[in-house]
Motif scaffolding. Structure first.
Motif, short mmCIF file in Angstrom:
data_model
loop_
_atom_site.label_atom_id
_atom_site.label_comp_id
_atom_site.label_asym_id
_atom_site.label_seq_id
_atom_site.Cartn_x
_atom_site.Cartn_y
_atom_site.Cartn_z
N VAL A 51 0.84 -1.20 0.00
CA VAL A 51 0.00 0.00 0.00
C VAL A 51 0.87 1.26 0.00
O VAL A 51 0.61 2.22 -0.70
CB VAL A 51 -0.96 -0.02 1.22
N LYS A 52 1.96 1.22 0.75
CA LYS A 52 2.84 2.40 0.84
C LYS A 52 3.84 2.47 -0.31
O LYS A 52 4.54 3.46 -0.45
CB LYS A 52 3.65 2.32 2.15
N ALA A 53 3.94 1.38 -1.08
CA ALA A 53 5.02 1.25 -2.08
C ALA A 53 6.37 1.46 -1.39
O ALA A 53 7.24 2.21 -1.85
CB ALA A 53 4.84 2.22 -3.24
N PRO A 150 3.69 2.02 10.04
CA PRO A 150 4.50 3.11 9.50
C PRO A 150 3.61 4.33 9.31
O PRO A 150 2.38 4.21 9.40
CB PRO A 150 4.96 2.56 8.14
N SER A 151 4.19 5.47 9.03
CA SER A 151 3.38 6.65 8.72
C SER A 151 2.53 6.34 7.47
O SER A 151 2.99 5.66 6.56
CB SER A 151 4.27 7.86 8.49
N ALA A 152 1.30 6.87 7.47
CA ALA A 152 0.33 6.47 6.43
C ALA A 152 0.44 7.35 5.18
O ALA A 152 -0.54 7.94 4.74
CB ALA A 152 -1.08 6.51 7.01
N ASN A 153 1.65 7.41 4.64
CA ASN A 153 1.88 8.16 3.39
C ASN A 153 2.52 7.22 2.38
O ASN A 153 3.12 6.21 2.76
CB ASN A 153 2.84 9.33 3.67
N ARG A 154 2.41 7.60 1.09
CA ARG A 154 3.16 6.86 0.09
C ARG A 154 4.64 7.04 0.40
O ARG A 154 5.06 8.11 0.88
CB ARG A 154 2.84 7.40 -1.31
N ILE A 158 5.20 13.30 2.16
CA ILE A 158 4.97 14.00 3.43
C ILE A 158 4.08 13.15 4.35
O ILE A 158 3.04 12.63 3.91
CB ILE A 158 4.28 15.36 3.17
N SER A 159 4.46 13.03 5.61
CA SER A 159 3.66 12.24 6.55
C SER A 159 2.33 12.94 6.84
O SER A 159 2.26 14.16 6.87
CB SER A 159 4.43 12.05 7.86
N PRO A 160 1.26 12.15 7.04
CA PRO A 160 -0.07 12.72 7.26
C PRO A 160 -0.32 13.06 8.73
O PRO A 160 -0.02 12.26 9.62
CB PRO A 160 -1.00 11.59 6.82
N VAL A 187 5.14 15.53 14.22
CA VAL A 187 6.37 14.95 13.68
C VAL A 187 6.53 13.57 14.30
O VAL A 187 6.12 13.34 15.44
CB VAL A 187 7.59 15.87 13.97
N GLU A 188 7.10 12.63 13.56
CA GLU A 188 7.20 11.24 14.01
C GLU A 188 7.98 11.08 15.32
O GLU A 188 8.71 11.97 15.74
CB GLU A 188 7.89 10.37 12.95
N SER A 189 7.86 9.88 15.88
CA SER A 189 8.56 9.56 17.13
C SER A 189 10.07 9.64 16.96
O SER A 189 10.60 9.49 15.86
CB SER A 189 8.17 8.15 17.59
N SER A 238 16.63 11.52 0.92
CA SER A 238 15.45 12.16 0.36
C SER A 238 14.19 11.55 0.95
O SER A 238 13.99 10.35 0.91
CB SER A 238 15.44 11.98 -1.17
N HIS A 239 13.35 12.39 1.53
CA HIS A 239 12.14 11.90 2.19
C HIS A 239 11.22 13.11 2.37
O HIS A 239 11.66 14.23 2.14
CB HIS A 239 12.53 11.31 3.53
N TYR A 240 9.98 12.90 2.77
CA TYR A 240 9.06 14.00 3.09
C TYR A 240 8.94 14.97 1.92
O TYR A 240 8.82 16.17 2.10
CB TYR A 240 9.53 14.75 4.34
#
Ligand code: TXA
Ligand code: MG
Length: 352
Positions: A51-53, A150-154, A158-160, A187-189, A238-240
């Motif tokens: 789902v997240k690829a 995991p964070s629910a983003n592709r 960007i994290s939701p 912001v994540e843990s 590279s992220h977010y």
């Protein structure tokens, strides 16, 4: 198409039904929304990656219900192997659990043999987190087993921090998002793990300030170099990343001159969105002859790190929706505390 339901007896029950049949759901935590699935079901775990690829080398964090108060009680859940942790660090981990759980601290610990390699990407360590959100806790309790989340983003995006963001990211691929409101932390843990030569590594700066962890531990956290094996596999350069090009300025807007703008390829016709991390450097009447301004977001006009964290991902997402040629972000003026995580996310967003 995902249904978004507020927290109620019925929605929690529906979450349980879907999780029990191996389907992932969107759920709120105090940091960001997670894509939750049964940590004891390998096909459910695989569907999280699909789902997240998300690439299979990036391990998942196991989320647990509020309960375990120390390492011994945590070991009783058969998620970690506490015999592989020395006495000194066991006592430090007890201190951290007591002080910060439930809350935005993820501990990477030796895994119990029964934990699937799909969760840990084949590593011998597993990440454990006890989220501090009533809805996440209700779902964990009702389901009765740990959840990977995991964070629910592709992957790489960007994290939701709201149910709507999860819908934008993954709405076509999941059936249910439980809406617990906007995430308080944003912001994540913070992720820490055991260092090879003793002590603890800071693997991902996050919503719990490293200084707070250090004062509880009575020692400094180690920061493994990004290239070392100890670094967290998921912390890619590279992220977010927003869809729009994202540029992190080296100086404040007020000191940018015509040469500086043209050096980063911005001309009077460039549709530009501005992200201002702190301070009132730009007021509502701001205009510029150097670019065409299409929108502005300020993370915290009063330079408050909590407020800035909470607004970070939502502001990035809102600016991204403006279809600007470029999002330009002023540098953060502060160091330490939550600014470390904010700077980390901005830097990764600017890296392609
Ligand atoms: O706040 C959070 O932690 C959110 C919410 C939903 O709980 N979850 C989250 O998960 O941010 P995710 O998968 O987006 O990020 C987990 C991070 C990744 O960088 C991953 O590489 C790292 O934790 N991680 C997980 N297990 C690990 C392990 N065994 N060893 C090293 N790093 C690990
Ligand atoms: Mg993530």
């Amino acid at each position: 198409m995902a249904v978004i339901l507020g927290p109620s007896k019925e929605s929690i029950e529906q979450a349980k039904t879907l999780l029990s049949s191996g389907k992932p759901i969107g759920f709120p935590t105090e940091t960001v929304y997670g894509l939750a699935a049964d940590a004891g079901n390998e096909s459910a775990i695989l569907s999280v990656y699909q789902v997240k690829a998300r690439p299979s080398f990036d391990p998942l964090i196991v989320h647990i219900a509020n309960g375990a108060k120390n390492l011994k009680e945590l070991a009783a859940l058969n998620l970690i192997d506490s015999s592989k942790i020395d006495a000194q660090r066991s006592s430090q981990i007890n201190t951290l659990m007591k002080r910060f759980w439930p809350g935005p601290l993820t501990l990477i610990l030796p895994k119990h043999q029964s934990v699937s390699d799909l969760i840990t990407s084949g590593l011998s360590m597993v990440g454990i987190r006890m989220p501090d959100h009533p809805v996440a806790q209700s779902i964990l309790k009702e389901f009765g087993r740990p959840l990977v989340a995991p964070s629910a983003n592709r992957f790489g995006r960007i994290s939701p921090t709201s149910a709507k963001h999860v819908d934008e990211e993954l709405g076509d691929l999941i059936e249910l998002i439980v809406d617990g409101g906007d995430c308080e932390r944003g912001v994540e843990s913070t992720v820490i793990g055991l260092a090879d030569d003793g002590g603890f590594n800071l693997l991902r700066p996050g919503s719990l300030a490293a200084e707070d962890i250090e004062s509880a531990l009575g020692e400094a956290l180690k920061v493994p170099s990004a290239k070392s094996k100890a670094a967290s596999p998921g912390t890619l350069a590279s992220h977010y990343a927003p869809e729009s090009k994202f540029v992190l300025l080296k100086k404040q807007l007020s000191s940018m001159n015509a040469c500086d703008w043209s050096a980063i390829g911005i001309t009077a016709k460039t549709k530009t969105a501005l992200l201002i991390p702190c301070g009132k450097h730009v007021d509502a009447n701001f205009t510029s002859t150097h670019f065409e301004l299409v929108g502005t977001r300020t993370l915290s006009a009063r330079d408050d790190e909590q407020e800035a964290s909470k607004n970070l991902f939502r502001s990035m997402r809102e600016l991204d929706a403006l279809d600007a040629d470029v999002i330009v972000c002023e540098p953060v003026l502060y160091d330490g505390g939550l600014w470390i995580a904010i700077k980390d996310r901005l830097k990764r967003a600017a890296t392609r």
